[in-house]
Design an enzyme around this catalytic site. Sequence first.
Site, short mmCIF file in Angstrom:
data_model
loop_
_atom_site.label_atom_id
_atom_site.label_comp_id
_atom_site.label_asym_id
_atom_site.label_seq_id
_atom_site.Cartn_x
_atom_site.Cartn_y
_atom_site.Cartn_z
N THR A 1 71.51 90.52 58.80
CA THR A 1 70.31 91.19 58.31
C THR A 1 69.25 90.12 58.08
O THR A 1 69.44 88.95 58.43
CB THR A 1 70.62 92.02 57.04
N LYS B 1 68.01 87.47 61.81
CA LYS B 1 68.10 88.12 63.12
C LYS B 1 67.50 87.28 64.25
O LYS B 1 67.90 87.44 65.41
CB LYS B 1 67.44 89.49 63.08
N ASN C 1 71.37 91.40 65.58
CA ASN C 1 71.98 91.86 64.33
C ASN C 1 73.50 91.89 64.42
O ASN C 1 74.18 92.24 63.46
CB ASN C 1 71.46 93.24 63.92
N GLY D 1 54.09 99.59 59.85
CA GLY D 1 54.58 98.25 59.63
C GLY D 1 54.78 97.46 60.90
O GLY D 1 54.57 97.96 62.01
N ALA D 2 55.15 96.19 60.73
CA ALA D 2 55.39 95.29 61.85
C ALA D 2 56.64 94.48 61.55
O ALA D 2 57.34 94.75 60.58
CB ALA D 2 54.17 94.38 62.05
#
Length: 279
Positions: free
Chosen positions: A68, A72, A93, A132-133
């Site tokens: 996580t 990553k 992941n 979001g990004a």
Amino acid sequence: MSPVSSEERRAAVLGSPIEHSLSPVLHRAAYAALGLRAWSYDRFEVTEDTLPAFIERLDPSWAGLSLTMPLKRAVIPLLDEMSATAASVEAVNTVVLTPDGRRIGDNTDIPGLIAALRERGVDSVGSAAVLGAGATASSALAALARVCTGPVTAYVRGPARAAEMRGWGERLGVEVRTADWADAAEALRAPLVIATTPAGATDELAAEVPDRPCTLFDVLYDPWPTALAARWSARGGDVLGGLDLLVHQAVLQVEQMTGVPAAPLDVMRKAGEQVLAGR
């Protein structure tokens, strides 16, 4: 690798912070249901700086790792091989550790996201919005490349993030349009909205949910429901949460790490729901 073995086999989730991760609950539930009594799954607080040393210390009993944030992308230089899916978003992941010592990276977030949507009957949409990004947003775009037939509008803060998302769109073959976060309420009218933001970031949008919203996929699972998800559901919209994504991607991880043909999706989901209900 044999799916059932008397030899000790180890796996774990790594990240920082990691104490609230549900991955051990899901993987252990799968091992119990599959009769993998010699398998264990733990969690470890690991940062980008400590990741190389952690991986170098792994012995042959280790079968795989779940990663996580913030690992990553940090893990990529430490791999021997990476799947095309992971390479497409430069995010890993899942690391499968082979008997001959190779480290193979994959991304199960993308197929997991697609599987979760299809489980709810979302096979194709004409347009979508991403809130979001970052790494999760790029994985969302990769999934939308297979689900969305039209443009995707990404709502982000600042021109650098906007340019990054447009770049991912070009790379993944998705028509990405960008808009300022100040206009994020407009996203809520899209046929599919994927929220990839941290806890609390979308709370301000809850009051803007339209009367008959379509589908929201909010990747958070703790706390749950988010204010946006609760309002969305109250208005009659279809809501998927982070547990949906977590379970579907974990199913693929269990299958890759253990060699079983089918991990127990329902058992894993129930185990996650029970833990979240107690938080």
